[in-house]
Design a protein around this motif. Structure first.
Motif, mmCIF file in Angstrom:
data_model
loop_
_atom_site.group_PDB
_atom_site.id
_atom_site.type_symbol
_atom_site.label_atom_id
_atom_site.label_comp_id
_atom_site.label_asym_id
_atom_site.label_seq_id
_atom_site.Cartn_x
_atom_site.Cartn_y
_atom_site.Cartn_z
ATOM 1 N N ASN A 10 36.573 42.443 41.467
ATOM 2 C CA ASN A 10 36.430 43.901 41.398
ATOM 3 C C ASN A 10 35.409 44.232 40.317
ATOM 4 O O ASN A 10 35.691 44.090 39.132
ATOM 5 N N LYS A 12 34.276 47.039 39.541
ATOM 6 C CA LYS A 12 34.538 48.371 38.950
ATOM 7 C C LYS A 12 33.231 49.165 38.893
ATOM 8 O O LYS A 12 32.397 49.023 39.778
ATOM 9 N N HIS A 110 44.390 50.862 42.673
ATOM 10 C CA HIS A 110 44.118 50.178 41.408
ATOM 11 C C HIS A 110 44.668 51.032 40.263
ATOM 12 O O HIS A 110 44.655 52.259 40.332
ATOM 13 N N GLU A 180 49.073 43.748 39.247
ATOM 14 C CA GLU A 180 48.203 43.823 38.072
ATOM 15 C C GLU A 180 48.919 44.593 36.966
ATOM 16 O O GLU A 180 48.891 45.837 36.950
ATOM 17 N N GLY A 186 41.806 43.963 31.436
ATOM 18 C CA GLY A 186 40.685 44.157 30.531
ATOM 19 C C GLY A 186 41.045 44.014 29.066
ATOM 20 O O GLY A 186 40.271 44.394 28.187
ATOM 21 N N SER A 226 43.035 40.023 33.249
ATOM 22 C CA SER A 226 42.439 39.048 32.332
ATOM 23 C C SER A 226 42.489 37.619 32.863
ATOM 24 O O SER A 226 42.737 36.668 32.101
ATOM 25 N N GLY A 247 38.539 41.195 37.347
ATOM 26 C CA GLY A 247 37.603 42.237 36.935
ATOM 27 C C GLY A 247 36.427 41.629 36.188
ATOM 28 O O GLY A 247 35.498 41.073 36.775
ATOM 29 N N GLY A 248 36.485 41.700 34.859
ATOM 30 C CA GLY A 248 35.364 41.283 34.015
ATOM 31 C C GLY A 248 34.796 39.915 34.357
ATOM 32 O O GLY A 248 33.563 39.740 34.426
HETATM 33 O O1 G3H Z 1 40.875 44.664 39.446
HETATM 34 C C1 G3H Z 1 40.864 43.868 38.504
HETATM 35 C C2 G3H Z 1 41.734 44.059 37.378
HETATM 36 O O2 G3H Z 1 41.701 45.366 36.909
HETATM 37 C C3 G3H Z 1 41.599 43.022 36.316
HETATM 38 O O3 G3H Z 1 40.535 43.282 35.461
HETATM 39 O O4 G3H Z 1 40.100 40.878 35.002
HETATM 40 O O5 G3H Z 1 38.920 42.655 33.713
HETATM 41 O O6 G3H Z 1 41.363 42.229 33.370
HETATM 42 P P1 G3H Z 1 40.207 42.198 34.306
#
Ligand code: G3H
Length: 263
Positions: A10, A12, A110, A180, A186, A226, A247-248
């Motif tokens: 994702n 974002k 989400h 999640e 994040g 994460s 995500g990141g």
């Molecule tokens: O959609 C993905 C999630 O919000 C996880 O984000 O991997 O940056 O923590 P993250």
């Protein structure tokens, strides 16, 4: 039948053409992805751009779409659902439009949609139903906030979010549930494999009980929050963790290691 591993990226609200070219390059350079379904989700303005450049074993998902409109009481005491494929809904995109682009997936519910934009359980379920009726697969996100976990409400919150969807009687073969925990998104604070497995098991039991054992057994439940190349292997070993929503880390070349966490 074993559940196929599923890894979503994702993006974002990140990226521009130049950085997307970089992501496409490392994704396309990976060996053919085996025994894993890979789906990435660029921001809306770049959906077609990314899709046109990605190799066919990397599918593309939108990050949101519009819902069915429910008009209560129009047909006797029953609700009348009106699908909205176009119309005066400034800023929205319909599942029909996403299908027209050749997309197969959309992310709905989400935590950023739920908590930054105030989208309710009901709206989230309506959007999911509409997307499925149009033939899209849905990555349906659920998860508790930190204060909810600390108050012992993890199960209650996740079950409430799922119950709104169960009430719509969707085609579950088109749904991947993404657990999640909001406190892990994040933040660098990943749920431990045991914490994640515990909730995934609850979700599967909930589906067994409220929908059917077939659906509970077949539905993929993926973890997000994460996820990194360093923690994905241990998370992926848990019996009820069928993949990740990342995500990141999905913006970086090591995302390929996460895709291959089970290989
Ligand atoms: O959609 C993905 C999630 O919000 C996880 O984000 O991997 O940056 O923590 P993250």
């Amino acid at each position: 039948m074993p559940r196929q591993f599923f890894v979503g990226g994702n993006w974002k609200m990140n990226g521009d053409k130049a950085s997307i070219d970089g992501i496409v390059n490392f994704l396309n350079a990976g060996a053919p992805y085996k025994d894993v379904e890979v789906v990435v989700s660029p921001p809306s303005p770049y959906l077609a751009y990314a899709k046109d450049k990605l190799k066919p074993d990397v599918l593309v998902a939108a990050q949101n779409c519009y819902k069915v409109r429910t008009e209560r009481g129009e047909v006797g005491e029953y609700s009348l659902c009106v699908e909205v494929s176009k119309g005066a809904f400034t800023g929205e995109q319909s599942p029909a439009m996403l299908k027209d682009l050749g997309l197969k997936w959309v992310i709905i519910g989400h935590s950023e949609r739920r908590h930054v934009f105030g989208e309710s359980d009901e709206l989230t379920a309506d959007k999911t139903l509409h997307a499925i009726q149009e033939g899209l697969g849905v990555i349906f996100c659920i998860g508790e906030k930190l204060e909810e976990r600390e108050a012992g409400k993890t199960k209650e919150v996740n079950f409430r979010q799922l119950a709104a969807l169960v009430a719509k009687n969707p085609d579950w073969s088109k749904i991947v549930v993404a657990y999640e925990p909001v406190w892990a998104i994040g933040t660098g604070k990943t749920a431990s494999p045991e914490q994640a497995q515990e909730v995934h098991e609850w979700v599967r039991e909930f589906l067994n009980e409220k929908v059917s054992k077939e659906v509970g057994g077949a539905t993929r439940i993926i973890y997000g929050g994460s996820v990194t190349p360093d923690n994905c292997v241990e998370l992926g070993k848990k019996g009820d963790i069928d993949g990740f929503l990342v995500g990141g880390a999905s913006l970086k070349p090591d995302f390929v290691k996460i895709i291959n966490a089970r290989n």
